[in-house]
Enzyme design. Structure first.
Site, PDB file in Angstrom:
ATOM      1  N   ASN A 104      -4.064  -4.778  -3.047  1.00 29.56           N
ATOM      2  CA  ASN A 104      -4.034  -5.986  -3.882  1.00 29.56           C
ATOM      3  C   ASN A 104      -4.199  -7.267  -3.053  1.00 29.56           C
ATOM      4  O   ASN A 104      -4.574  -8.305  -3.595  1.00 29.56           O
ATOM      5  CB  ASN A 104      -2.729  -6.053  -4.684  1.00 29.56           C
ATOM      6  CG  ASN A 104      -2.807  -5.179  -5.932  1.00 29.56           C
ATOM      7  OD1 ASN A 104      -3.907  -4.864  -6.403  1.00 29.56           O
ATOM      8  ND2 ASN A 104      -1.667  -4.779  -6.472  1.00 29.56           N
ATOM      9  N   HIS A 341       1.587   1.842  -4.163  1.00 29.53           N
ATOM     10  CA  HIS A 341       1.401   1.248  -2.832  1.00 29.53           C
ATOM     11  C   HIS A 341       0.531  -0.003  -2.860  1.00 29.53           C
ATOM     12  O   HIS A 341      -0.234  -0.254  -1.915  1.00 29.53           O
ATOM     13  CB  HIS A 341       0.802   2.289  -1.853  1.00 29.53           C
ATOM     14  CG  HIS A 341       1.441   3.633  -1.996  1.00 29.53           C
ATOM     15  ND1 HIS A 341       0.855   4.667  -2.674  1.00 29.53           N
ATOM     16  CD2 HIS A 341       2.636   4.070  -1.600  1.00 29.53           C
ATOM     17  CE1 HIS A 341       1.670   5.699  -2.685  1.00 29.53           C
ATOM     18  NE2 HIS A 341       2.760   5.374  -2.039  1.00 29.53           N
ATOM     19  N   CYS A 342       0.636  -0.774  -3.955  1.00 31.67           N
ATOM     20  CA  CYS A 342      -0.157  -2.023  -4.127  1.00 31.67           C
ATOM     21  C   CYS A 342      -1.648  -1.760  -4.048  1.00 31.67           C
ATOM     22  O   CYS A 342      -2.417  -2.686  -3.728  1.00 31.67           O
ATOM     23  CB  CYS A 342       0.211  -3.085  -3.086  1.00 31.67           C
ATOM     24  SG  CYS A 342       1.905  -3.602  -3.115  1.00 31.67           S
ATOM     25  N   ALA A 343      -2.081  -0.543  -4.286  1.00 31.82           N
ATOM     26  CA  ALA A 343      -3.513  -0.235  -4.170  1.00 31.82           C
ATOM     27  C   ALA A 343      -3.959   0.608  -5.371  1.00 31.82           C
ATOM     28  O   ALA A 343      -4.368   1.768  -5.212  1.00 31.82           O
ATOM     29  CB  ALA A 343      -3.802   0.480  -2.854  1.00 31.82           C
TER      30      ALA A 343
END
Ligand SMILES: Cc1ncc(COP(=O)(O)O)c(C=O)c1O
Length: 419
Positions: A104, A341-343
């Site tokens: 992100n 995982h912010c992805a």
């Protein structure tokens, strides 16, 4: 007060821990003995602080083979470095290509730049979990000004073929901005030989510095519009932010204790050998994948040929990933990260969206014993709670029963996002 009980720390992709002893000492010394504000005054504490910052720039410059220490900008973290360059460089009408696995920290600034009139194209993944070079070539022929991509996926640990992508980008006249959040300190990064124009890296992950540190390393004098304007002790008579790097992008008092710790971390990792550290982490990851692959009901999300770095993602059939993380922490003293995982794009690409995965990330201080402890825990959790479980067999862990709810398959379900 220390956190209760011993811990096996396997969340190094979030931030490495513990830090080398030298990092603690350098930070302590910086606060106690170099207490002046760097570049602001001629008294000895300010001069000592300034020298510390300049030496740290040299250390970072060396590790990335940047053209000069002045092209090293200190930032708060990798996100901050990425935002500085993306938002200071990309304008309405520019064409950008990004990768399929972006965090992100790349995806969100690009999203807002798209809303301001930039065209952002996303390159596809190959079935093997890499960047599809044919698709990248196809997109780049449509016109591209900037390529922004992660070097190593923080979900699968796959290494992006940066050299090949940089060569294609160069042929099209585009600049390449590399997100080195998961590679700096465990994969060698030479700005010149890779052919990238800018590298954003955290100080607190593979470079072993403290949280609150990061760097933006530039190969040339990019016309990045400064976002942080203010005093930095340079060209003080002018109303304008200095044009020269690094002062163009640095405003206000720097995190000198953090920078001291980062420099100590860089020197530690250099003396250990970046290649050696990275290969050791990948070897531990391979042992882990070999072990979990032999457990019935465990699915690994990663390169078909085995791990390339110290990052491994997996799921235990029938056990919620958040719950797996909670049991690992509470019953086994093992710290991992779970969720997206912010992805989210990476999880969409590998088919693990929206639940995400359990991510194990090995660091410079992990050992074979840590991997063995995790394998034993996963075996027990799978046997006790997994859909393919041999219930009760060999389960010595003490899962937090009050947090478990039976799912349809009689397995534990707990809806924690963990992002
Ligand atoms: C690929 C990637 N990019 C960017 C970041 C952001 O790093 P930071 O937390 O230093 O801002 C991370 C953090 O995990 C990451 O994995």
């Amino acid at each position: 007060m220390p956190v209760a009980g011993p811990i096996i720390y396997l969340d190094n992709a979030a931030t490495t821990w513990p830090k080398p002893e030298q990092v603690y000492v350098a930070m302590d010394t910086a606060v106690r003995e170099h207490g002046g504000n760097p570049g602001r005054a001629s008294h000895r504490l300010s001069v000592a602080s300034q020298k510390l910052v300049e030496d740290a720039r040299e250390d970072v410059c060396r590790v990335f083979n940047a053209p000069s220490a002045e092209r090293v900008v200190f930032t708060l973290n990798c996100t901050d470095a990425l935002c500085l360059i993306l938002k200071g460089l990309i304008k309405c009408g520019d064409h950008v290509i990004t990768g399929p696995f972006e965090h992100n920290s790349v995806a969100r600034p690009l999203h807002s730049l798209r809303r301001s009139g930039a065209t952002v194209m996303q390159c596809q993944a190959t079935p093997g979990g890499s960047v599809d070079l044919d698709h990248f070539r196809h997109l780049s022929r449509q016109g591209v000004d900037y390529v922004v991509m992660s070097h190593v996926s923080n979900v699968t640990g796959c290494i992006t073929p940066v050299r090949e992508i940089a060569a294609i980008a160069r042929d099209q006249g585009a600049s390449f901005i590399l997100d080195a959040a998961q590679s700096a300190g465990s994969v060698e990064i030479d700005l010149f030989s890779l052919g990238v124009d800018a590298v954003a890296a955290p100080g607190h992950k593979g470079l072993c510095g403290p949280m609150g540190t990061g760097v933006l390393v530039l190969s040339e004098d990019f016309p990045v519009a400064p976002f942080r304007e203010g005093g930095n002790g340079v060209d003080s008579a002018s109303d304008e932010q200095p044009r020269r790097y690094p002062w163009r992008l640095e405003g206000g008092t720097l995190n000198v204790p953090g920078i001291a710790g980062l420099a100590a971390g860089v020197r530690y990792i250099e003396s250990a050998g970046i290649r050696v550290v990275g290969e050791r982490e990948a070897a531990l990851a391979r042992a882990l994948v070999e072990g979990v692959s032999a457990i019935d009901g465990v699915r690994v999300f990663g390169p078909a040929a085995g791990p390339e770095t110290g990052v491994v993602s997996f799921r235990i059939d029938g056990v919620d990933v958040g719950l797996t993380g909670t049991i690992l922490d509470e019953s086994y003293g093992i710290a991992v990260r779970t969720g997206l995982h912010c992805a989210p794009a990476a999880h969409r690409a590998i088919g693990s969206f929206p639940e995400g995965t359990v991510r194990v990330s090995l660091g410079p201080f992990n050992t074979e014993a840590d991997v063995a402890a995790l394998l034993s825990a996963v075996r027990e959790i799978g046997a006790r709670f997994g859909t393919r479980c041999a219930r009760g067999s060999n389960a010595k862990g003490r899962p937090p029963r009050d947090r478990l709810q039976p799912g349809s398959a009689g397995c534990a379900v707990l809806n924690t996002e963990g992002v």
